[in-house]
Design a protein around this motif. Structure first.
Motif, short mmCIF file in Angstrom:
data_model
loop_
_atom_site.label_atom_id
_atom_site.label_comp_id
_atom_site.label_asym_id
_atom_site.label_seq_id
_atom_site.Cartn_x
_atom_site.Cartn_y
_atom_site.Cartn_z
N GLU A 1 0.83 -1.21 0.00
CA GLU A 1 0.00 0.00 0.00
C GLU A 1 0.86 1.26 0.00
O GLU A 1 0.54 2.24 -0.68
CB GLU A 1 -0.95 0.01 1.21
CG GLU A 1 -2.05 -1.03 1.13
CD GLU A 1 -1.62 -2.42 1.60
OE1 GLU A 1 -0.43 -2.64 1.95
OE2 GLU A 1 -2.50 -3.31 1.61
N VAL A 2 1.96 1.25 0.73
CA VAL A 2 2.87 2.40 0.75
C VAL A 2 3.48 2.61 -0.63
O VAL A 2 3.56 3.74 -1.12
CB VAL A 2 3.95 2.23 1.84
CG1 VAL A 2 5.04 3.28 1.70
CG2 VAL A 2 3.33 2.29 3.22
N ALA A 3 3.88 1.53 -1.29
CA ALA A 3 4.45 1.64 -2.64
C ALA A 3 3.41 2.21 -3.60
O ALA A 3 3.74 3.05 -4.45
CB ALA A 3 4.94 0.27 -3.12
N GLU A 4 2.17 1.79 -3.46
CA GLU A 4 1.11 2.30 -4.33
C GLU A 4 0.87 3.79 -4.08
O GLU A 4 0.73 4.58 -5.02
CB GLU A 4 -0.18 1.51 -4.09
CG GLU A 4 -1.25 1.77 -5.12
CD GLU A 4 -2.45 0.84 -4.98
OE1 GLU A 4 -3.48 1.15 -5.59
OE2 GLU A 4 -2.36 -0.18 -4.27
N LEU A 5 0.84 4.20 -2.82
CA LEU A 5 0.69 5.62 -2.49
C LEU A 5 1.85 6.44 -3.04
O LEU A 5 1.66 7.51 -3.61
CB LEU A 5 0.59 5.82 -0.97
CG LEU A 5 -0.73 5.51 -0.31
CD1 LEU A 5 -0.58 5.54 1.20
CD2 LEU A 5 -1.81 6.48 -0.76
N LYS A 6 3.06 5.92 -2.87
CA LYS A 6 4.25 6.62 -3.34
C LYS A 6 4.22 6.81 -4.85
O LYS A 6 4.60 7.85 -5.37
CB LYS A 6 5.51 5.88 -2.91
CG LYS A 6 6.78 6.65 -3.14
CD LYS A 6 7.97 5.93 -2.53
CE LYS A 6 9.24 6.74 -2.75
NZ LYS A 6 10.40 6.07 -2.17
N ALA A 7 3.73 5.80 -5.57
CA ALA A 7 3.65 5.88 -7.02
C ALA A 7 2.67 6.95 -7.48
O ALA A 7 2.76 7.45 -8.60
CB ALA A 7 3.25 4.52 -7.60
N MET A 8 1.72 7.32 -6.63
CA MET A 8 0.73 8.33 -6.96
C MET A 8 1.22 9.76 -6.73
O MET A 8 0.56 10.71 -7.12
CB MET A 8 -0.54 8.11 -6.15
CG MET A 8 -1.31 6.88 -6.52
SD MET A 8 -2.81 6.82 -5.53
CE MET A 8 -2.80 5.12 -5.05
N LEU A 9 2.37 9.92 -6.09
CA LEU A 9 2.88 11.26 -5.80
C LEU A 9 3.27 11.98 -7.07
O LEU A 9 3.73 11.37 -8.04
CB LEU A 9 4.10 11.16 -4.87
CG LEU A 9 3.84 10.67 -3.45
CD1 LEU A 9 5.17 10.48 -2.72
CD2 LEU A 9 2.94 11.62 -2.69
N GLY A 10 3.13 13.29 -7.03
CA GLY A 10 3.57 14.11 -8.15
C GLY A 10 5.06 14.40 -8.01
O GLY A 10 5.73 13.95 -7.08
N ASP A 11 5.59 15.17 -8.94
CA ASP A 11 6.99 15.58 -8.93
C ASP A 11 7.19 16.54 -7.76
O ASP A 11 6.66 17.66 -7.79
CB ASP A 11 7.36 16.25 -10.25
CG ASP A 11 8.80 16.72 -10.28
OD1 ASP A 11 9.58 16.35 -9.36
OD2 ASP A 11 9.16 17.44 -11.22
N MET A 12 7.94 16.12 -6.76
CA MET A 12 8.13 16.95 -5.57
C MET A 12 9.45 17.70 -5.60
O MET A 12 9.85 18.33 -4.65
CB MET A 12 8.04 16.09 -4.30
CG MET A 12 6.68 15.46 -4.14
SD MET A 12 6.39 14.58 -2.58
CE MET A 12 7.89 13.78 -2.22
N SER A 13 10.15 17.66 -6.74
CA SER A 13 11.44 18.33 -6.83
C SER A 13 11.31 19.82 -7.05
O SER A 13 12.30 20.55 -7.00
CB SER A 13 12.28 17.72 -7.95
OG SER A 13 11.69 18.03 -9.21
N GLY A 14 10.09 20.29 -7.30
CA GLY A 14 9.88 21.70 -7.56
C GLY A 14 10.46 22.14 -8.89
O GLY A 14 10.85 23.28 -9.05
#
Length: 123
Positions: A108-121
């Motif tokens: 579930e954590v891997a799935e949530l992480k895959a949904m994140l946007g580009d956080m590098s700004g």
């Protein structure tokens, strides 16, 4: 483990009442005391004041049936701090609970992480 690695991942806190709890900060402090033999050095390694580290140790010693950290006076050559057998057991149980929780939620954590946007700004 780097400070950044400690900031990422699962952070679990167990609250046993209004005053009694253990979480990543207290566990990391116990681990640092075990490694350094000193509350002062452990706090410094964690970027906290001696006063804050001592306050957390006092709180933990009061929360459990017996102290989790023993201190001895005597200056730089003879003073220091160490975990009691209970302190070692508390730390070990907390770390095992962290490992079990991480394993149980890995997919579930891997799935949530895959949904994140580009956080590098955009860097």
């Amino acid at each position: 483990m780097t400070r950044e690695q400690k900031r990422s991942g699962m952070r679990i806190r167990f609250v046993f009442g209004p005053e009694a709890m253990i979480g990543p900060g207290k566990a990391d402090l116990l681990e640092a005391i075990a490694a350094t033999g000193s509350i002062s050095a452990a706090g410094k390694d964690m970027g906290m004041s001696y006063k804050r580290a001592w306050s957390l140790v006092e709180a933990m010693n009061a929360e459990y049936a017996s102290p989790v950290v023993e201190t001895s006076r005597g200056g730089a050559s003879r003073g220091g701090a160490q975990l009691t057998p209970l302190g070692g057991k508390v730390l070990g149980l907390y770390r095992r609970l962290q490992e079990k929780a991480a394993e149980a939620t890995r997919d579930e954590v891997a799935e949530l992480k895959a949904m994140l946007g580009d956080m590098s700004g955009g860097k």
